[in-house]
Design an enzyme around this catalytic site. Sequence first.
Site, PDB file in Angstrom:
ATOM      1  N   LYS A  40       0.841  -1.204   0.000  1.00 33.42           N
ATOM      2  CA  LYS A  40       0.000   0.000   0.000  1.00 33.42           C
ATOM      3  C   LYS A  40       0.873   1.249   0.000  1.00 33.42           C
ATOM      4  O   LYS A  40       2.086   1.180   0.209  1.00 33.42           O
ATOM      5  CB  LYS A  40      -0.922  -0.015   1.220  1.00 33.42           C
ATOM      6  CG  LYS A  40      -0.196  -0.020   2.555  1.00 33.42           C
ATOM      7  CD  LYS A  40      -1.165  -0.154   3.708  1.00 33.42           C
ATOM      8  CE  LYS A  40      -0.406  -0.149   5.043  1.00 33.42           C
ATOM      9  NZ  LYS A  40      -1.326  -0.213   6.197  1.00 33.42           N
ATOM     10  N   ARG A 143     -10.243   0.137  15.021  1.00 31.44           N
ATOM     11  CA  ARG A 143     -10.058   0.925  13.803  1.00 31.44           C
ATOM     12  C   ARG A 143     -10.986   0.389  12.723  1.00 31.44           C
ATOM     13  O   ARG A 143     -12.013   0.988  12.434  1.00 31.44           O
ATOM     14  CB  ARG A 143      -8.580   0.878  13.374  1.00 31.44           C
ATOM     15  CG  ARG A 143      -8.243   1.770  12.210  1.00 31.44           C
ATOM     16  CD  ARG A 143      -6.765   1.725  11.872  1.00 31.44           C
ATOM     17  NE  ARG A 143      -6.331   0.399  11.413  1.00 31.44           N
ATOM     18  CZ  ARG A 143      -5.098   0.134  11.010  1.00 31.44           C
ATOM     19  NH1 ARG A 143      -4.168   1.089  11.037  1.00 31.44           N
ATOM     20  NH2 ARG A 143      -4.770  -1.083  10.601  1.00 31.44           N
ATOM     21  N   TYR A 265      14.974  30.376   8.768  1.00 30.05           N
ATOM     22  CA  TYR A 265      13.773  31.088   9.185  1.00 30.05           C
ATOM     23  C   TYR A 265      13.675  31.149  10.707  1.00 30.05           C
ATOM     24  O   TYR A 265      13.868  30.143  11.395  1.00 30.05           O
ATOM     25  CB  TYR A 265      12.530  30.403   8.631  1.00 30.05           C
ATOM     26  CG  TYR A 265      12.336  30.605   7.147  1.00 30.05           C
ATOM     27  CD1 TYR A 265      12.051  31.861   6.628  1.00 30.05           C
ATOM     28  CD2 TYR A 265      12.435  29.538   6.263  1.00 30.05           C
ATOM     29  CE1 TYR A 265      11.870  32.056   5.264  1.00 30.05           C
ATOM     30  CE2 TYR A 265      12.263  29.708   4.908  1.00 30.05           C
ATOM     31  CZ  TYR A 265      11.976  30.977   4.407  1.00 30.05           C
ATOM     32  OH  TYR A 265      11.800  31.153   3.064  1.00 30.05           O
ATOM     33  N   MET A 313      11.654  24.676   2.641  1.00 26.53           N
ATOM     34  CA  MET A 313      10.953  23.899   1.622  1.00 26.53           C
ATOM     35  C   MET A 313      11.915  23.150   0.711  1.00 26.53           C
ATOM     36  O   MET A 313      11.687  21.986   0.375  1.00 26.53           O
ATOM     37  CB  MET A 313      10.056  24.811   0.776  1.00 26.53           C
ATOM     38  CG  MET A 313       9.292  24.060  -0.301  1.00 26.53           C
ATOM     39  SD  MET A 313       8.256  25.136  -1.319  1.00 26.53           S
ATOM     40  CE  MET A 313       6.975  25.583  -0.150  1.00 26.53           C
TER      41      MET A 313
END
Length: 374
Positions: A40, A143, A265, A313
């Site tokens: 998956k 779940r 930053y 980023m």
Amino acid sequence: MTGLAGRAGAILTIDLDAAARNYRQLRARLTNAECAAVVKADAYGLGMDRLAPVFARAGAESFFVATIDEGIRLRAILDDSGHPECTIYVLNGPLPGTEGDLIAARLIPSLNSLGDLDLWTAAGRQRGVRLPAALQVDTGMSRLGLPDDELETLAESPKRLEGIQLQLVLSHLACADMADDAGNPAQRDRFRAALDSLPKAPASLANSSGIFLGEDYHFDLARPGVALFGVNPTPGHDNPMERVVTLQARVLQVRQIDAHRGVGYGATFRAAGPTRIATIAAGYADGYLRHLSNRGQVAIGERLAPVAGRVSMDSITVDVTALPHDAVKPGDFVELIGDSHDQDALAEEAGTIGYEILTALGARYQRVYRGGDA
């Protein structure tokens, strides 16, 4: 270095032979059980189209995915690679209106509720056939799967199962990576009790870590996933699996900064003294998690250098003051994941798990597949 590799800011290398050896090692631990392969999330971020045929050639006959679309894609991959006989299970089950898609792609849904069972039975009745299905019971994960009251209803009305071909009964361990947790034997015993109340069918409980809990957890089929791709299924112990992934990123720039100068930053890193900073071409857009800010490390040669400042980023900044001046220069590659610093080490620094590290690996990396059908 020329072409795509020459232009690449970062290269993700995936060792298909290591993945195949991991599958064979897990299968060897299962004395009397089949070993499936869970692929998956695009084979945990590494490429279902490349990994699924590798596992099929290594002997996998059953595959598990999460969603219908993953199953449809996997069916095409297995058919095209010469493995149309493989069974594909869809763990999220049948969504209303998708019955035709599941049938057309020869997918077997996991029925996770009585509503799923009724939906699938009706789809078969409409077509005049009994459709194959798996049945999931909830033994403690809370779940997916039939809860106790629905399981009791089904045990009292076994004819409700006569409209399907029951291929598998499964459940999922919540604490398998904590070998001494009391929840593991409790779930195993609840699963055995559930099997006693249902028609006889092959049973599956163990995931990657569950395989290492011992034969009592193996039943008829095990469903390893992340261990196939090198993540440690036995936290706190040496990793028995081979590393599949190597991630290298290029140094863009090296600069000297003065004491008290901020980096990145928010200036969350400030130099205590004269400091050399290397800027590396990978950031959170590439799946290098922002939570690694001021916490992650990269391997430069045989030494580790700390991330200094926030992950951006497109880049990270690394403190290389302790390294010789000639150890790192623009154009060099450093290792973000490798022999001295694997995905589990990176996950620990990020406060997460190896699953997230792998599935977050971004699309901008130049991917290189080695071994197998590469």
